[in-house]
Design a protein around this motif. Structure first.
Motif, short mmCIF file in Angstrom:
data_model
loop_
_atom_site.label_atom_id
_atom_site.label_comp_id
_atom_site.label_asym_id
_atom_site.label_seq_id
_atom_site.Cartn_x
_atom_site.Cartn_y
_atom_site.Cartn_z
N ASP A 230 0.81 -1.21 0.00
CA ASP A 230 0.00 0.00 0.00
C ASP A 230 0.86 1.28 0.00
N LEU A 231 1.84 1.28 -0.88
CA LEU A 231 2.65 2.48 -1.09
C LEU A 231 2.39 2.97 -2.52
N GLN A 232 2.43 4.27 -2.71
CA GLN A 232 2.15 4.83 -4.03
C GLN A 232 3.39 5.53 -4.59
N PRO A 233 3.77 5.19 -5.83
CA PRO A 233 4.98 5.82 -6.40
C PRO A 233 4.83 7.34 -6.50
N VAL A 234 5.86 8.03 -6.09
CA VAL A 234 5.84 9.50 -6.08
C VAL A 234 6.41 10.06 -7.37
N MET A 235 7.46 9.40 -7.88
CA MET A 235 8.13 9.92 -9.07
C MET A 235 7.64 9.19 -10.32
N SER A 236 7.44 9.99 -11.37
CA SER A 236 7.15 9.39 -12.66
C SER A 236 8.07 10.06 -13.69
N LEU A 237 8.76 9.24 -14.47
CA LEU A 237 9.69 9.75 -15.48
C LEU A 237 9.00 9.64 -16.83
N GLN A 238 8.83 10.78 -17.47
CA GLN A 238 8.02 10.81 -18.69
C GLN A 238 8.71 11.58 -19.80
N THR A 239 8.31 11.25 -21.04
CA THR A 239 8.83 11.99 -22.18
C THR A 239 7.93 11.71 -23.38
N LYS A 240 8.47 11.93 -24.58
CA LYS A 240 7.65 11.74 -25.78
C LYS A 240 8.42 11.02 -26.87
N ILE A 241 7.66 10.49 -27.81
CA ILE A 241 8.23 9.92 -29.04
C ILE A 241 8.70 11.08 -29.91
N ILE A 242 9.95 11.03 -30.41
CA ILE A 242 10.41 12.12 -31.28
C ILE A 242 10.66 11.66 -32.73
N ALA A 243 10.55 10.37 -32.98
CA ALA A 243 10.64 9.87 -34.36
C ALA A 243 10.09 8.45 -34.40
N VAL A 244 9.53 8.09 -35.55
CA VAL A 244 9.06 6.72 -35.76
C VAL A 244 9.59 6.28 -37.10
N LYS A 245 10.13 5.06 -37.19
CA LYS A 245 10.61 4.61 -38.51
C LYS A 245 10.47 3.10 -38.68
N GLU A 246 10.54 2.68 -39.96
CA GLU A 246 10.52 1.26 -40.30
C GLU A 246 11.97 0.83 -40.49
N VAL A 247 12.33 -0.27 -39.89
CA VAL A 247 13.70 -0.78 -40.09
C VAL A 247 13.60 -2.19 -40.67
N LYS A 248 14.46 -2.46 -41.65
CA LYS A 248 14.36 -3.74 -42.38
C LYS A 248 14.93 -4.91 -41.58
N GLN A 249 14.42 -6.06 -41.86
CA GLN A 249 14.91 -7.29 -41.24
C GLN A 249 16.43 -7.39 -41.37
N GLY A 250 17.10 -7.76 -40.28
CA GLY A 250 18.55 -7.95 -40.31
C GLY A 250 19.34 -6.68 -40.01
N GLU A 251 18.70 -5.50 -40.09
CA GLU A 251 19.39 -4.25 -39.74
C GLU A 251 19.50 -4.17 -38.21
N THR A 252 20.47 -3.37 -37.75
CA THR A 252 20.63 -3.26 -36.29
C THR A 252 20.20 -1.88 -35.81
N PRO A 262 14.43 -8.84 -36.15
CA PRO A 262 14.11 -10.19 -36.64
C PRO A 262 13.20 -10.15 -37.87
N GLU A 263 12.62 -9.01 -38.13
CA GLU A 263 11.74 -8.83 -39.30
C GLU A 263 11.71 -7.32 -39.58
N SER A 264 11.16 -6.93 -40.69
CA SER A 264 10.97 -5.49 -40.93
C SER A 264 9.95 -5.00 -39.91
N MET A 265 10.24 -3.89 -39.27
CA MET A 265 9.40 -3.52 -38.12
C MET A 265 9.45 -2.03 -37.82
#
Ligand SMILES: *Cc1c(COP(=O)(O)O)cnc(C)c1O
Length: 361
Positions: A230-252, A262-265
């Motif tokens: 019955d304890l409630q977390p006081v700190m929350s660490l938050q931010t935002k997405i700043i880019a979204v992209k597709e990366v091909k299978q096998g790329e790092t 493991p796949e294009s994703m």
């Protein structure tokens, strides 16, 4: 848009956790431990919100000074005592309590030439083997300190647990029995329990309990969640997405080219990194909340950014909300994925983050 990384502090949760301490230790005074910038939560903000505390504990005189400058008049204890003779003048000016754990510190008090009488917390090493006097010397040290002109009348006797979070461990029982035995014929208030001791060892609350971690809503007991306690977390660490992209299978993805698709994703780039206090050692698979849905860290965190796997969460776009830890993801869980403990993560929060105080009272 300025950098979206921020830390939110929920003072309603903090007060709830404080009232839990009161409930668990109704007959003890509470020394709230706010060292290390109140475990990363903001020293004066937390001290003001916990003004019902009977005392505060800090690690150094700079922290005590900041509190006094902010108008905090409660007793403040220097948990490691003075580091030098010169500090005693400042200790006196700021009206602080001090831990005394070495003969060198006793010598400092003997050499002191001012007007102040120091409220002293005599620290006994009952088995932690970090700070404190050896049990065999306690009576002698007690008498020597008590006889000093510049020591306030009644000493407080204290010790510290090494393993109170582990209820299987026999050392806690040994420590509390030894503490009891060493102090029973000495007058003065007594204190040994940290958060884990408050929760796991009701017989050792004595006159002062010294909660730290649990005030911030984090479980000090491995295997038990804050929710179960019955304890409630006081700190929350938050931010935002700043880019979204597709990366091909096998790329790092990321430094060291360690994580391979493991796949294009789709992946999301998130504005948080170890330069903010997010752990560099967090492993791929660490939970990250994106738009209220669970995603996973992939690749190595860099200084200002991390990357997340978006395969399970379609439709994510730039500007979407991300929580690294807080209400949805306990910081204990992130710590586990990073091979560390919650204490290290919260106290490592960096000052470049925006701080938002949420206070409903
Ligand atoms: C840090 C500290 C505490 C608080 O410990 P938690 O495990 O965070 O509750 C208590 N007493 C002393 C002496 C400390 O240094």
């Amino acid at each position: 848009m300025s950098r979206p990384a921020k830390v939110k502090i929920n003072l309603t949760a903090l007060r709830h956790n404080f009232s839990q301490v009161r409930k668990l230790a109704p007959d003890s005074r509470i020394l709230s431990v706010i060292k290390a910038d109140a475990y990363g939560h903001g020293l004066t903000t937390i001290a003001r919100a916990l003004s019902e505390s009977d005392a505060f504990g800090v690690a150094c005189i700079e922290e005590a000074m900041e509190l006094r400058e902010a108008g905090i008049t409660s007793p403040i204890l220097l948990l490691e005592g003075p580091f030098s003779q010169e500090e005693l003048t400042l200790v006196a000016a700021l009206h602080l309590d001090i831990v005394v754990h070495t003969s060198e510190q006793i010598h400092m008090i003997e050499q002191y030439r001012g007007e102040y009488s120091f409220p002293v917390w005599l620290k006994i090493d009952t088995g932690m083997h970090r700070l404190g006097f050896h049990p065999d010397t306690v009576k002698g040290i007690y008498d020597r300190l008590s006889s000093l002109k510049h020591v306030r009348d009644e000493l407080t006797l204290m010790s510290h647990f090494a393993d109170a979070g582990n209820s299987e461990s026999s050392i806690t029982k040994k420590q509390s029995e030894l503490f009891q035995e060493l102090t029973q014929n000495l007058s003065g208030k007594r204190s040994i329990a940290n958060s884990a001791g408050i929760l796991n060892c009701p017989d050792c609350h004595f006159d002062y309990v010294r909660p730290g971690l649990m005030l911030y809503g984090i479980s000090p007991i491995p295997g038990k969640t804050s929710c179960e306690l019955d304890l409630q977390p006081v700190m929350s660490l938050q931010t935002k997405i700043i880019a979204v992209k597709e990366v091909k299978q096998g790329e790092t993805v990321g430094y060291g080219a360690e994580w391979q698709c493991p796949e294009s994703m789709p992946i999301g780039i998130v504005a948080i990194g170890y330069g903010d206090g997010y752990p560099r050692h967090a492993k791929s698979g660490t939970p990250v909340m994106v738009n209220g849905q669970l995603a996973q860290l992939i690749g190595k965190p860099s200084m200002d950014m991390i990357t997340v796997d978006l395969r399970e969460i379609p439709g994510v776009k730039i500007g979407d909300a991300v929580e690294l830890w807080g209400e949805a993801i306990p910081v204990e869980e992130v710590a586990e994925h990073a091979g560390t403990i919650a204490y290290e993560l919260i106290s490592g929060i960096q000052s470049r983050l925006n701080v938002i105080i949420n206070d409903e009272d």
